[in-house]
Design an enzyme around this catalytic site. Structure first.
Site, PDB file in Angstrom:
ATOM      1  CB  CYS A 111      -6.677  14.261 -19.896  1.00 12.07           C
ATOM      2  SG  CYS A 111      -4.947  14.272 -19.587  1.00 12.07           S
ATOM      3  CG  HIS A 249      -7.920  10.620 -16.748  1.00 10.35           C
ATOM      4  ND1 HIS A 249      -7.389  10.300 -17.801  1.00 10.35           N
ATOM      5  CD2 HIS A 249      -7.211  11.656 -16.510  1.00 10.35           C
ATOM      6  CE1 HIS A 249      -6.258  10.952 -18.246  1.00 10.35           C
ATOM      7  NE2 HIS A 249      -6.153  11.788 -17.157  1.00 10.35           N
ATOM      8  CG  ASN A 279      -2.521  11.105 -17.559  1.00 11.55           C
ATOM      9  OD1 ASN A 279      -3.121  10.896 -18.602  1.00 11.55           O
ATOM     10  ND2 ASN A 279      -2.339  12.165 -17.064  1.00 11.55           N
TER      11      ASN A 279
HETATM   12  O1  UT7 Z   1      -4.576  14.025 -16.591  1.00  3.66           O
HETATM   13  C1  UT7 Z   1      -4.147  15.425 -15.786  1.00  3.66           C
HETATM   14  C2  UT7 Z   1      -2.561  15.051 -15.210  1.00  3.66           C
HETATM   15  N1  UT7 Z   1      -2.647  15.326 -13.981  1.00  3.66           N
HETATM   16  C3  UT7 Z   1      -2.357  14.775 -12.988  1.00  3.66           C
HETATM   17  O2  UT7 Z   1      -2.705  13.576 -12.958  1.00  3.66           O
HETATM   18  C4  UT7 Z   1      -1.514  15.410 -11.769  1.00  3.66           C
HETATM   19  C5  UT7 Z   1      -2.376  15.131 -10.677  1.00  3.66           C
HETATM   20  N2  UT7 Z   1      -1.347  15.167  -9.424  1.00  3.66           N
HETATM   21  C6  UT7 Z   1      -0.749  14.019  -9.251  1.00  3.66           C
HETATM   22  O3  UT7 Z   1      -0.962  13.161  -9.467  1.00  3.66           O
HETATM   23  C7  UT7 Z   1       0.390  14.364  -7.939  1.00  3.66           C
HETATM   24  O4  UT7 Z   1       0.106  15.508  -7.332  1.00  3.66           O
HETATM   25  C8  UT7 Z   1       1.786  13.971  -8.287  1.00  3.66           C
HETATM   26  C9  UT7 Z   1       2.078  12.536  -8.565  1.00  3.66           C
HETATM   27  C10 UT7 Z   1       2.074  14.632  -9.605  1.00  3.66           C
HETATM   28  C11 UT7 Z   1       2.667  14.257  -7.176  1.00  3.66           C
HETATM   29  O5  UT7 Z   1       2.708  13.690  -5.882  1.00  3.66           O
HETATM   30  P1  UT7 Z   1       2.331  14.491  -4.522  1.00  3.66           P
HETATM   31  O6  UT7 Z   1       2.043  13.499  -3.514  1.00  3.66           O
HETATM   32  O7  UT7 Z   1       1.308  15.813  -4.746  1.00  3.66           O
HETATM   33  O8  UT7 Z   1       3.816  15.194  -4.404  1.00  3.66           O
HETATM   34  P2  UT7 Z   1       4.555  16.625  -4.346  1.00  3.66           P
HETATM   35  O9  UT7 Z   1       4.204  17.231  -5.553  1.00  3.66           O
HETATM   36  O10 UT7 Z   1       3.863  17.263  -3.274  1.00  3.66           O
HETATM   37  O11 UT7 Z   1       5.960  16.278  -4.063  1.00  3.66           O
HETATM   38  C12 UT7 Z   1       6.626  15.937  -3.177  1.00  3.66           C
HETATM   39  C13 UT7 Z   1       7.950  15.805  -2.961  1.00  3.66           C
HETATM   40  C14 UT7 Z   1       8.731  16.977  -3.568  1.00  3.66           C
HETATM   41  O12 UT7 Z   1       9.883  16.977  -2.788  1.00  3.66           O
HETATM   42  P3  UT7 Z   1      10.036  17.950  -1.397  1.00  3.66           P
HETATM   43  O13 UT7 Z   1       9.968  19.554  -2.143  1.00  3.66           O
HETATM   44  O14 UT7 Z   1       8.965  17.543  -0.696  1.00  3.66           O
HETATM   45  O15 UT7 Z   1      11.514  17.715  -0.893  1.00  3.66           O
HETATM   46  C15 UT7 Z   1       9.023  16.683  -5.023  1.00  3.66           C
HETATM   47  O16 UT7 Z   1      10.158  17.346  -5.337  1.00  3.66           O
HETATM   48  O17 UT7 Z   1       8.293  14.652  -4.223  1.00  3.66           O
HETATM   49  C16 UT7 Z   1       9.384  15.323  -4.988  1.00  3.66           C
HETATM   50  N3  UT7 Z   1       9.244  14.457  -6.313  1.00  3.66           N
HETATM   51  C17 UT7 Z   1       9.881  13.465  -6.630  1.00  3.66           C
HETATM   52  N4  UT7 Z   1      10.384  12.656  -5.947  1.00  3.66           N
HETATM   53  C18 UT7 Z   1      10.927  11.607  -6.801  1.00  3.66           C
HETATM   54  C19 UT7 Z   1       8.611  14.967  -7.355  1.00  3.66           C
HETATM   55  N5  UT7 Z   1       8.647  14.148  -8.480  1.00  3.66           N
HETATM   56  C20 UT7 Z   1       9.408  13.299  -7.952  1.00  3.66           C
HETATM   57  C21 UT7 Z   1       9.799  11.948  -8.626  1.00  3.66           C
HETATM   58  N6  UT7 Z   1      10.643  11.267  -7.768  1.00  3.66           N
HETATM   59  N7  UT7 Z   1       9.455  11.628  -9.943  1.00  3.66           N
END
Ligand code: UT7
Length: 316
Positions: A111, A249, A279
């Site tokens: 990225c 970004h 992104n």
């Molecule tokens: O350019 C480099 C790219 N990288 C990034 O920008 C990623 C950086 N990270 C992030 O942006 C965030 O960590 C995410 C948006 C990917 C995730 O957000 P989060 O607040 O860190 O959520 P999490 O990974 O802790 O997941 C929370 C819950 C999980 O469920 P449980 O285990 O708590 O029951 C996931 O399974 O949200 C669930 N989940 C979803 N639910 C609905 C994960 N993806 C989804 C989805 N829809 N698309």
């Protein structure tokens, strides 16, 4: 002393829009989750190769700069989702432009590829190797998406933007950069299936498995970008209140917000396009820059801070 001024900019976004509601038709997700966790409402999906997006964005940037393609001396193409590995993406753009005099290279730092490319091109201008350069940041990352993985499929989109750099004696254009890499955690963002490590494993080309530890990436992104920003401010003896605009970004609105807070930068001085683009990897910063200039948010003489992070983990 020679500086590298940004004299042209242009973008090309594919027209097809994929909304959060569209994603919810085939993934267990919803608009509320995606919007509240990322700020993303929609992203674009390309129906043409990256080279076509890059040709349009570069012709726009060259027209803006008033530079004939035949006079371009360098093309640096920042991306990780090439049309082909060999020959490279930049040589394809050289052919499409008819830019026969241009040295042509690709730079892949995921990225951050646009920022690394910008810094590379500026260095070659400052040292007199070339007098001008086209720098492209673009990606068709959706071609490598795992559409069954809701943890990543909702985050990314396609798009491409270009800038033109030209040598100048005036102190303008790129004034300071800081690039870095934090490889300790590189295994937390891996697109399995993109690369010859996966040859002879019976895999179908483009069928990927994303290892993506969101919260870990989130933390490192904020630290990497805010650290790099603090470094360039110190290099130029500036404080955050002297910066007119930040172009970050566009990975996640919460990352943009948290980084701005660490820099003590109010959000009204931060450009946000993640809601409409998602992104776009290396496309993200130059697309946001193009929009910021066209909408009048960037004025001549202002100080603008660009920041990015990506797989590796690279940052700048
Ligand atoms: O350019 C480099 C790219 N990288 C990034 O920008 C990623 C950086 N990270 C992030 O942006 C965030 O960590 C995410 C948006 C990917 C995730 O957000 P989060 O607040 O860190 O959520 P999490 O990974 O802790 O997941 C929370 C819950 C999980 O469920 P449980 O285990 O708590 O029951 C996931 O399974 O949200 C669930 N989940 C979803 N639910 C609905 C994960 N993806 C989804 C989805 N829809 N698309």
């Amino acid at each position: 002393m020679t500086y590298a001024a940004i004299t042209g900019w242009g973008k090309c976004m594919p027209p097809a829009v994929l909304t959060n509601a569209d994603l919810a038709t085939f993934l267990d997700t919803n608009d509320e989750w995606i919007t509240s966790r990322t700020g993303i409402k929609e992203r674009r999906i390309s129906h043409v190769p990256l080279s076509d997006l890059a040709y349009v964005s570069t012709m726009r940037a060259l027209a803006c700069a008033g530079l004939d393609p035949a006079d371009v001396e360098l093309i640096v193409f920042g991306c990780c989702s090439y049309d082909d590995q060999v020959p490279n993406q930049a040589s394809g753009l050289q052919a499409q432009l008819g830019a026969k005099k241009a040295a042509s290279m690709d730079v892949n730092t995921a990225c951050t590829s646009f920022l690394y490319s910008l810094s590379t091109a500026a260095a070659l201008i400052r040292t007199g190797v070339v007098k001008n350069a086209v720098v492209v940041g673009g990606e068709i990352i959706t071609a490598y998406m795992d559409w069954k993985n809701r943890g990543v499929a909702v985050l990314f989109g396609d798009g491409c933007a270009s800038v033109v750099l030209q040598a100048t004696d005036k102190e303008e254009g790129l004034l300071a950069e800081k690039l870095g890499c934090d490889s300790d955690a590189r295994s937390t963002l891996v697109v399995e299936g993109m690369g010859c490590r996966y040859a002879n494993q019976g895999r179908i080309l483009g069928h990927t498995n994303w290892i993506f530890e969101g919260p870990e990436i989130f933390k490192r992104a904020v630290l990497g970008m805010s650290g790099a920003c603090a470094d360039v401010l110190e290099k130029r003896h500036l404080t955050a209140d002297q910066i007119d605009l930040v172009i970050p970004h566009q990975a996640n609105l919460r990352i943009i917000d948290a980084t701005a807070k660490r820099l003590d930068m109010p959000m009204d001085r931060v450009i946000v396009t993640v809601d409409r683009h998602g992104n776009t990897s290396s496309g993200s910063v130059p697309l946001a820059l193009d929009e910021a200039v066209r909408s009048g948010r960037v004025q001549r003489g202002q100080l603008v801070l660009l920041e990015a992070f990506g797989g590796g983990f690279t940052w700048g």
